[in-house]
Design an enzyme around this catalytic site. Structure first.
Site, mmCIF file in Angstrom:
data_model
loop_
_atom_site.group_PDB
_atom_site.id
_atom_site.type_symbol
_atom_site.label_atom_id
_atom_site.label_comp_id
_atom_site.label_asym_id
_atom_site.label_seq_id
_atom_site.Cartn_x
_atom_site.Cartn_y
_atom_site.Cartn_z
ATOM 1 N N HIS A 192 42.869 99.035 76.529
ATOM 2 C CA HIS A 192 43.400 97.680 76.652
ATOM 3 C C HIS A 192 43.371 96.998 75.284
ATOM 4 O O HIS A 192 42.413 97.153 74.523
ATOM 5 C CB HIS A 192 42.543 96.843 77.614
ATOM 6 C CG HIS A 192 42.526 97.362 79.014
ATOM 7 N ND1 HIS A 192 43.493 97.054 79.938
ATOM 8 C CD2 HIS A 192 41.645 98.181 79.642
ATOM 9 C CE1 HIS A 192 43.216 97.655 81.075
ATOM 10 N NE2 HIS A 192 42.097 98.349 80.923
ATOM 11 N N TYR B 168 40.918 87.674 83.995
ATOM 12 C CA TYR B 168 40.088 86.633 84.588
ATOM 13 C C TYR B 168 41.008 85.542 85.138
ATOM 14 O O TYR B 168 42.041 85.237 84.542
ATOM 15 C CB TYR B 168 39.185 85.977 83.542
ATOM 16 C CG TYR B 168 38.189 86.871 82.854
ATOM 17 C CD1 TYR B 168 37.309 87.668 83.577
ATOM 18 C CD2 TYR B 168 38.088 86.873 81.467
ATOM 19 C CE1 TYR B 168 36.368 88.456 82.936
ATOM 20 C CE2 TYR B 168 37.153 87.658 80.810
ATOM 21 C CZ TYR B 168 36.292 88.446 81.554
ATOM 22 O OH TYR B 168 35.362 89.221 80.915
ATOM 23 N N PRO C 119 28.094 89.433 84.458
ATOM 24 C CA PRO C 119 29.147 90.396 84.145
ATOM 25 C C PRO C 119 30.400 89.784 83.533
ATOM 26 O O PRO C 119 31.301 90.530 83.137
ATOM 27 C CB PRO C 119 29.449 91.033 85.502
ATOM 28 C CG PRO C 119 29.024 90.018 86.511
ATOM 29 C CD PRO C 119 27.855 89.322 85.911
ATOM 30 N N LYS D 233 29.273 93.007 79.247
ATOM 31 C CA LYS D 233 28.328 93.469 78.227
ATOM 32 C C LYS D 233 27.188 94.329 78.753
ATOM 33 O O LYS D 233 26.456 94.931 77.957
ATOM 34 C CB LYS D 233 27.722 92.251 77.501
ATOM 35 C CG LYS D 233 28.731 91.429 76.708
ATOM 36 C CD LYS D 233 29.394 92.265 75.640
ATOM 37 C CE LYS D 233 30.422 91.490 74.860
ATOM 38 N NZ LYS D 233 31.200 92.348 73.945
ATOM 39 N N TYR E 136 33.943 89.726 71.826
ATOM 40 C CA TYR E 136 34.278 90.392 73.083
ATOM 41 C C TYR E 136 34.436 91.895 72.896
ATOM 42 O O TYR E 136 33.975 92.685 73.735
ATOM 43 C CB TYR E 136 35.565 89.790 73.640
ATOM 44 C CG TYR E 136 35.857 90.184 75.066
ATOM 45 C CD1 TYR E 136 35.146 89.615 76.124
ATOM 46 C CD2 TYR E 136 36.836 91.130 75.365
ATOM 47 C CE1 TYR E 136 35.403 89.977 77.433
ATOM 48 C CE2 TYR E 136 37.099 91.489 76.678
ATOM 49 C CZ TYR E 136 36.382 90.914 77.711
ATOM 50 O OH TYR E 136 36.636 91.273 79.005
#
Length: 397
Positions: free
Chosen positions: A73, A201, A293, A297, A385
């Site tokens: 991704h 998200y 979550p 991580k 991230y």
């Protein structure tokens, strides 16, 4: 009585990865796992991997199945209600990609290669107790098939999770813990359906939602739920209906529904134990820290712990160089707290808290708008991230 160089408590991905990496450097280990092997291999866990985790797995010979079944991704999308979706573009800002590949598959691969290489794993090990951790020869007492056993070693790696015995073996006057419990959980469903093309998200007034994946025909979805939620109150039809309500209509139409093959509720918490070492005991993974979550991580922190611990053990055992083990806790904790901070920030931004008021909602919306408008803010988020690089102590002796 058995002897080994490194006794590893816990047969999850952290413990098995450490055992595999030590084997590659000619260092003997024995893994003690309190659960049956089938139980460990059936556990459903996260599956979003940082760039550094992917590289490490490839470097130690665990990349073939990941390349075949996983999916790269360029980042992760945020679908904010009444706003255009936003991509945390790790590829653009860092040149690095994330990877979707389930923790269950990683664990299966680790068990396969350790069996292939003659690794010693003792599962169903009960009544595990750690002894003489500050001496030259620590040992582990445990029961197997009703008989008392003893395992002597030079070092102990505590990779046995939040509820394991390792963290509790640190003296109470030394151990400090930091914790934040969140007033909600995630209701998760796994289905054998084609996932959305990207991890996404969703921030919605009804609560957070997440679309993730394990492979081309295995999808993982979550919705924020109350802590008192009961699984029996959420049949599949109700879950899919609520999930789609939390995504924008054009995205919701792309979600392929189907019978769930796994359904669970996970409470969210942040937890850190300091220090991560005591004498010849070294904690790694969930035994030392838990992250919500939202930041993806948890598994990645376990892998970075293993990287630092493996480096320290190899230096000490092979070259009598103790500086990496001496600084293991402080080095690992810097990365832990960075992950805790990012996970808290994303959790706070994307979830609905019971005490949210109009001021909080406006501040969160402004934060998202700033993220949309600021290249610097986007780059900072993408850097964290995708995962910061592992520290090299050689550059800072």
């Amino acid at each position: 009585m058995e002897r080994t160089q490194v006794a590893i408590i816990g047969g999850g991905p952290a413990g098995m990865l450490l055992s595999h990496m030590l084997h590659l450097d000619g260092i003997d280990s024995v893994v003690l796992e309190r659960q049956p092997r089938d139980h460990v291999l059936k556990r459903i866990r996260a599956g979003v991997l940082e760039h550094g985790t992917v590289k490490l797995l490839r470097d130690v010979g665990l990349g073939e199945r990941m390349a075949r079944e996983g999916h790269a991704h360029d980042g992760t999308w945020i679908a904010w209600e009444d706003r255009e979706p936003f991509l945390i573009d790790t590829k653009r800002h860092t040149g690095k990609q994330m990877w979707s590949f389930g923790q269950t598959a990683i664990t299966e691969e680790l068990y396969r290669v350790r069996a292939r290489d003659g690794g010693r794993l003792i599962d169903d090990a009960g009544q595990v107790v750690l002894h003489e951790l500050t001496g030259d020869r620590p040992w582990i007492g445990f029961e197997k098939d009703g008989a008392a056993q003893r395992l002597e070693c030079e070092f102990v790696a505590g990779c046995d999770g939040f509820h394991g015995v390792s963290r509790g073996s640190l003296p109470g006057e030394l151990l400090r813990t930091f914790e934040r419990a969140y007033p909600f959980g995630w209701l998760g469903v796994m289905s054998e359906t084609p996932p959305l093309g990207d991890i996404m998200y969703a921030q919605h007034r009804r609560g957070f939602a997440l679309a993730s994946q394990r492979n081309a025909m295995l999808s993982r979805y979550y919705i924020q739920c109350d802590l008192a939620t009961k699984l029996e109150d959420w049949p599949d039809d109700r879950f899919w209906e609520e999930l789609k309500r939390r995504f924008p209509p054009d995205i919701a139409r792309k979600i392929v529904t189907g019978p769930s093959i796994e359904k669970s509720i996970a409470p969210l918490r942040s937890f850190v134990a300091e220090p991560m070492s005591y004498g010849r005991l070294f904690l790694a993974g969930d035994s030392a820290h838990i992250v919500p979550p939202t930041g993806a991580k948890g598994l990645n922190l376990a892998v970075s712990d293993v990287f630092y611990l493996h480096r320290g053990l190899v230096a000490q055992i092979r070259r009598n160089d103790g500086r990496y083990l001496e600084r293991y806790s402080e080095t690992a904790l810097r990365r832990v707290w960075g992950a805790e901070r990012l996970s808290w920030q994303l959790t706070k931004l994307l979830h609905v808290f019971p005490d949210d008021d109009d001021f909080t909602r406006r501040v969160n919306l402004n934060e998202f708008d700033h993220l949309q408008a600021s290249a610097a803010a986007q780059a900072a988020l993408a850097e964290q991230y995708v995962g910061l690089p592992f520290e090299d102590l050689a550059a800072n002796p």
